[in-house]
Design an enzyme around this catalytic site. Sequence first.
Site, mmCIF file in Angstrom:
data_model
loop_
_atom_site.group_PDB
_atom_site.id
_atom_site.type_symbol
_atom_site.label_atom_id
_atom_site.label_comp_id
_atom_site.label_asym_id
_atom_site.label_seq_id
_atom_site.Cartn_x
_atom_site.Cartn_y
_atom_site.Cartn_z
ATOM 1 N N ASP A 186 16.638 -3.467 4.236
ATOM 2 C CA ASP A 186 17.643 -2.967 4.968
ATOM 3 C C ASP A 186 17.774 -1.334 4.426
ATOM 4 O O ASP A 186 17.818 -0.621 3.317
ATOM 5 C CB ASP A 186 18.797 -4.104 4.701
ATOM 6 C CG ASP A 186 19.324 -4.038 3.207
ATOM 7 O OD1 ASP A 186 18.470 -3.944 2.411
ATOM 8 O OD2 ASP A 186 20.566 -3.688 3.180
ATOM 9 N N HIS A 531 9.492 -7.776 4.123
ATOM 10 C CA HIS A 531 10.436 -7.518 4.837
ATOM 11 C C HIS A 531 10.492 -6.149 4.243
ATOM 12 O O HIS A 531 10.989 -5.432 3.717
ATOM 13 C CB HIS A 531 11.405 -9.156 4.431
ATOM 14 C CG HIS A 531 12.816 -8.820 5.674
ATOM 15 N ND1 HIS A 531 12.307 -8.936 6.887
ATOM 16 C CD2 HIS A 531 14.201 -7.704 5.455
ATOM 17 C CE1 HIS A 531 13.925 -8.593 7.317
ATOM 18 N NE2 HIS A 531 13.995 -8.317 6.998
ATOM 19 N N ASP A 580 3.365 -13.663 2.883
ATOM 20 C CA ASP A 580 3.523 -12.424 3.423
ATOM 21 C C ASP A 580 3.946 -12.426 4.979
ATOM 22 O O ASP A 580 2.648 -12.052 5.496
ATOM 23 C CB ASP A 580 2.065 -12.156 2.914
ATOM 24 C CG ASP A 580 1.730 -10.920 3.186
ATOM 25 O OD1 ASP A 580 2.538 -10.120 2.746
ATOM 26 O OD2 ASP A 580 1.294 -10.158 2.716
ATOM 27 N N GLU A 589 11.035 -10.108 0.173
ATOM 28 C CA GLU A 589 11.125 -8.345 0.712
ATOM 29 C C GLU A 589 11.082 -7.695 -0.541
ATOM 30 O O GLU A 589 10.738 -8.188 -1.257
ATOM 31 C CB GLU A 589 13.342 -8.339 0.679
ATOM 32 C CG GLU A 589 13.766 -6.874 1.264
ATOM 33 C CD GLU A 589 15.062 -7.425 1.916
ATOM 34 O OE1 GLU A 589 15.672 -8.434 2.118
ATOM 35 O OE2 GLU A 589 15.682 -6.368 2.584
HETATM 36 O O1 9MR Z 1 17.487 -7.896 7.303
HETATM 37 C C1 9MR Z 1 18.312 -8.293 6.493
HETATM 38 C C2 9MR Z 1 17.937 -8.320 5.234
HETATM 39 O O2 9MR Z 1 17.028 -6.947 4.642
HETATM 40 C C3 9MR Z 1 18.713 -9.216 4.101
HETATM 41 O O3 9MR Z 1 18.280 -8.722 2.916
HETATM 42 C C4 9MR Z 1 18.779 -10.522 4.383
HETATM 43 C C5 9MR Z 1 19.893 -11.166 3.804
HETATM 44 O O4 9MR Z 1 21.209 -10.445 3.606
HETATM 45 O O5 9MR Z 1 19.361 -10.111 5.915
HETATM 46 C C6 9MR Z 1 18.404 -8.970 6.790
HETATM 47 O O6 9MR Z 1 19.152 -9.419 7.708
HETATM 48 C C7 9MR Z 1 19.328 -10.557 8.423
HETATM 49 C C8 9MR Z 1 20.862 -11.141 8.778
HETATM 50 O O7 9MR Z 1 20.858 -10.839 7.643
HETATM 51 C C9 9MR Z 1 20.244 -12.403 10.107
HETATM 52 N N1 9MR Z 1 20.362 -11.913 11.160
HETATM 53 C C10 9MR Z 1 19.135 -11.114 11.080
HETATM 54 C C11 9MR Z 1 18.634 -10.085 10.156
HETATM 55 C C12 9MR Z 1 17.603 -9.761 10.349
HETATM 56 O O8 9MR Z 1 16.159 -10.389 9.670
HETATM 57 O O1 9MR Z 2 19.390 -9.946 -4.560
HETATM 58 C C1 9MR Z 2 20.364 -10.615 -3.873
HETATM 59 C C2 9MR Z 2 19.849 -12.020 -4.349
HETATM 60 O O2 9MR Z 2 19.642 -11.985 -5.302
HETATM 61 C C3 9MR Z 2 21.022 -12.633 -3.544
HETATM 62 O O3 9MR Z 2 20.647 -14.642 -3.600
HETATM 63 C C4 9MR Z 2 20.453 -12.018 -1.865
HETATM 64 C C5 9MR Z 2 21.735 -13.113 -0.524
HETATM 65 O O4 9MR Z 2 22.759 -12.241 -1.090
HETATM 66 O O5 9MR Z 2 20.689 -11.135 -2.179
HETATM 67 C C6 9MR Z 2 19.772 -10.042 -2.130
HETATM 68 O O6 9MR Z 2 20.019 -9.074 -2.076
HETATM 69 C C7 9MR Z 2 19.774 -8.002 -0.646
HETATM 70 C C8 9MR Z 2 20.944 -7.572 -0.321
HETATM 71 O O7 9MR Z 2 21.941 -8.567 0.213
HETATM 72 C C9 9MR Z 2 20.483 -6.632 0.812
HETATM 73 N N1 9MR Z 2 19.892 -5.976 0.642
HETATM 74 C C10 9MR Z 2 18.310 -6.583 0.276
HETATM 75 C C11 9MR Z 2 18.452 -7.663 -0.763
HETATM 76 C C12 9MR Z 2 16.887 -8.077 -1.662
HETATM 77 O O8 9MR Z 2 16.668 -9.519 -0.323
#
Ligand code: 9MR
Ligand code: 9MR
Length: 607
Positions: A186, A531, A580, A589
């Site tokens: 993101d 991701h 994957d 991610e």
């Molecule tokens: O793409 C988002 C990712 O980078 C984050 O780690 C993740 C968790 O916060 O959320 C992803 O975004 C999703 C969102 O939480 C819910 N709607 C779909 C989003 C896109 O995949």
């Molecule tokens: O690394 C984070 C993990 O410990 C948490 O459980 C998760 C859900 O809150 O979020 C992860 O961090 C994400 C962040 O919220 C948004 N950018 C992507 C991060 C990696 O997925």
Amino acid sequence: MRGMKMGLLAGMVLASPAAAQQRAAIDINQIGFEPGDVKLAVVRGAGTSPLPWQLLDADGNAVGKGETLVYGPDASSGAVVQRIDFSGFRRAGQGYRLSVAGVTSDPFVIAPTLYKALARDAVNFFYQQRAGTPIDARFAGAAWARPAGHAHEVAGCFSGADERGTSWPGCTYKLDVTGGWYDAGDHGKYLVNGGISLWTLLNAYERRPKGFPDGSLRIPESGNGVSDMLDEARWEMEFLLRMQIPDGVRTRVPSGPLGAPKPGRPAWEPSFPPFAEIDAGGMAHQKVADRSWTALPMPPQNDREERLLYPPTTGATLNLAATAAQGARLWRGVDDAFAARCLSAARRAWAAAQRNPRVYATSSFTGSGGYGDSELGDEFYWAAAELYATTGEDAFRKAVTGSPHFAEAVRAPGWSFTAPLGTITLATVKTGLGDAEVQKLRATLIAAADGILEQRRQNGYAIPYKAQGYPWGSNGDLMNQAMLLGVAGDLTGAAKYRAGIVSALDYLLGRNPMGTSYVSGYGTRSLQNPHHRFWARSLDAKLPGPPPGVLSGGPNDTAMGDPVAMQLKGKCVAQTCWVDDIGAYALNEVAINWNAPFFWVAAWMDD
Ligand code: 9MR
Ligand code: 9MR
């Protein structure tokens, strides 16, 4: 390592027909080994009787042989596991393979300086993730060049109702927060997580200041006379400084002790205290991020979402205090003016956190991650430790030694548990602490490392990691454990810590039940579809896949919240809860706080 007898015993308890029917496979580090290191491969799905194995050279000649060591059914992988230990073979060469039970492994090399390229690529990830600047083909590779994302980022504050209907006041100012690293797949830029990632790069430099001289990395600043590691770190440091609120700003935030969760709300979500007016000068905003989640793919230069500053938190403020204090120490003598700027920001942040110790992130905004943390004693300790190491001042010493985290037993750090970062600094940087205190801190780090080494006995793949309960980002977690092994190796000189790190890297690079390297560009079968909003080839053929050296978050059997992971739920065990797939953000991610310890560890191996 477990003997055959124990393996068979475990087999009687755990054997499952599904595991026994698997086709045999050899899981091995797909890049290979340095000549003097431990060399272990795992045979999966070949029963529980010892089997003869052969080591073949590139011409197919047997250059080594032996018998497998049976482990038996393994709860971490769900497989019946045996091991091949060929550590005794040290002859450098290419195209080696192992052969057992009619199966031949992927080819691998035995070579000195195997980790140099890995470390360089692992840190190039940070250049690739830079916001606010064009990514240049000369440094990133032609496929990964792109225009600047969020080139001129001047953001105002979120105001109005959040996702839970709570109304926020906003602010009267805007901040220029251009720069920094995107967090992950993101485009959020977060202080919590930016902090530990920056610390880890700066710590790699502090451990070995001559290890990353000017010209050693592929970045635009190469040739400026400053260590390239400091240059890359500065890209983030400058951004963190920009997130600090000017003096005199007052705002309203929930401030005070957290309450128990509200009925019907999850246990991890405490109820927040009422809004109160605070003096927010010197605090840092929690993050700058999109108002709403953008779709994938989304090259950063195409992001049209509104960018907003989210309310200041104590956690963000302490991440700034800690890293700016650390930076002040490391830029001293390199760029004194910048060092002074860092120190003054660190002091202001520390004072602001003292004034406002209980302003927690509410995790109630869409469009970005939460990084909410309701326990900040470890952040206070970490910031105090960095400030003390840099200034030697008594007030910080008192804050350090008065903290319950001082000389407490440690475990690996993470974005929500930063106490070990403070302890590593105090145990390795010369301060005014007495010998006995320093020895005690070192002993806690060594004890933690020894506990991590012991974990190799608890899983079939012999990795220094717990047997079950793989969290979101388990690969990053494993690398933070490996970093502690590296610290203990530095403190003691004992060879066993290197062997532990080798087994952690072996796992990432292919010695795992997925038979896949979690590092892009490294291995016969490696990460292809993380991701990520730009490395999104599987969604748009005109976009690239990941550049080399990017680490997947890895298996996660505890928080399988994304749509792809949900399909897998109940059909995998710990180490096999991974796919994957670009949609699998809970499993696949990539993130700065995972690539940072991965880099630290690869650089340690190369040392
Ligand atoms: O793409 C988002 C990712 O980078 C984050 O780690 C993740 C968790 O916060 O959320 C992803 O975004 C999703 C969102 O939480 C819910 N709607 C779909 C989003 C896109 O995949
Ligand atoms: O690394 C984070 C993990 O410990 C948490 O459980 C998760 C859900 O809150 O979020 C992860 O961090 C994400 C962040 O919220 C948004 N950018 C992507 C991060 C990696 O997925």
